[in-house]
Design a protein around this motif. Sequence first.
Motif, mmCIF file in Angstrom:
data_model
loop_
_atom_site.group_PDB
_atom_site.id
_atom_site.type_symbol
_atom_site.label_atom_id
_atom_site.label_comp_id
_atom_site.label_asym_id
_atom_site.label_seq_id
_atom_site.Cartn_x
_atom_site.Cartn_y
_atom_site.Cartn_z
ATOM 1 N N LYS A 1 9.371 2.443 -4.937
ATOM 2 C CA LYS A 1 9.979 3.123 -3.784
ATOM 3 C C LYS A 1 11.393 3.580 -4.123
ATOM 4 C CE LYS A 1 11.781 2.173 0.768
ATOM 5 N NZ LYS A 1 12.216 1.094 1.625
ATOM 6 N N LEU B 1 5.888 -2.212 -5.816
ATOM 7 C CA LEU B 1 6.027 -1.127 -4.856
ATOM 8 C C LEU B 1 7.480 -0.952 -4.420
ATOM 9 C CD1 LEU B 1 4.494 1.040 -3.292
ATOM 10 C CD2 LEU B 1 4.102 -0.641 -1.474
ATOM 11 N N PHE C 1 5.230 3.864 2.456
ATOM 12 C CA PHE C 1 5.157 2.601 1.734
ATOM 13 C C PHE C 1 4.935 1.498 2.761
ATOM 14 C CE2 PHE C 1 8.009 5.467 -0.469
ATOM 15 C CZ PHE C 1 7.651 5.354 -1.803
ATOM 16 N N TYR D 1 -0.301 8.555 0.405
ATOM 17 C CA TYR D 1 0.254 9.814 -0.061
ATOM 18 C C TYR D 1 -0.498 10.987 0.540
ATOM 19 C CZ TYR D 1 2.282 13.335 -3.049
ATOM 20 O OH TYR D 1 2.951 14.442 -3.492
ATOM 21 N N LEU E 1 4.716 10.669 2.582
ATOM 22 C CA LEU E 1 4.594 9.478 1.736
ATOM 23 C C LEU E 1 4.979 8.276 2.584
ATOM 24 C CD1 LEU E 1 4.329 8.374 -1.220
ATOM 25 C CD2 LEU E 1 6.750 8.890 -1.473
ATOM 26 N N THR F 1 0.837 -1.193 0.000
ATOM 27 C CA THR F 1 0.000 0.000 0.000
ATOM 28 C C THR F 1 0.872 1.243 0.000
ATOM 29 O OG1 THR F 1 -1.601 -1.224 1.341
ATOM 30 C CG2 THR F 1 -1.918 1.141 1.169
ATOM 31 N N LEU F 2 0.485 2.214 -0.811
ATOM 32 C CA LEU F 2 1.134 3.511 -0.855
ATOM 33 C C LEU F 2 0.162 4.522 -0.261
ATOM 34 C CD1 LEU F 2 3.466 5.352 -1.952
ATOM 35 C CD2 LEU F 2 2.138 5.536 -4.052
#
Length: 113
Positions: free
Chosen positions: A24, A20, A64, A6, A62, A3-4
């Motif tokens: 990253k 991801l 990750f 933001y 942000l 999952t990101l």
Amino acid sequence: MGTLYYGDSGTPIGIEDRALAHLKFAITTKLRRGESFTLSWKHPDDQPRGRSTLWVHPTIPLRFVFDEPETPELSREWVEDLMRSANSTGGILLVEEHVDVEPEPDLPPVIAA
């Protein structure tokens, strides 16, 4: 599925862990340089048809999150593809990994008896 997260958006962005991890690397490289850019991707089949784009800026939080505890080995070619797109006017385009498949060895013809 990683999952990101933001900014302060409550909408998580689901991205496969391996993709991801590569993303990253590309994003943090750009942000370390203080560079802003866009990040674009096509929606997966389980979402409404379309594509999305984020404006990524060094001052916006942000995060990750990975489902797998181990870091995958990164593909130099995939990282290079992402970095090439990151340095273009279109920004990072999340593309699928190109997997080299060894060609099948030539087999002798089968003769019917």
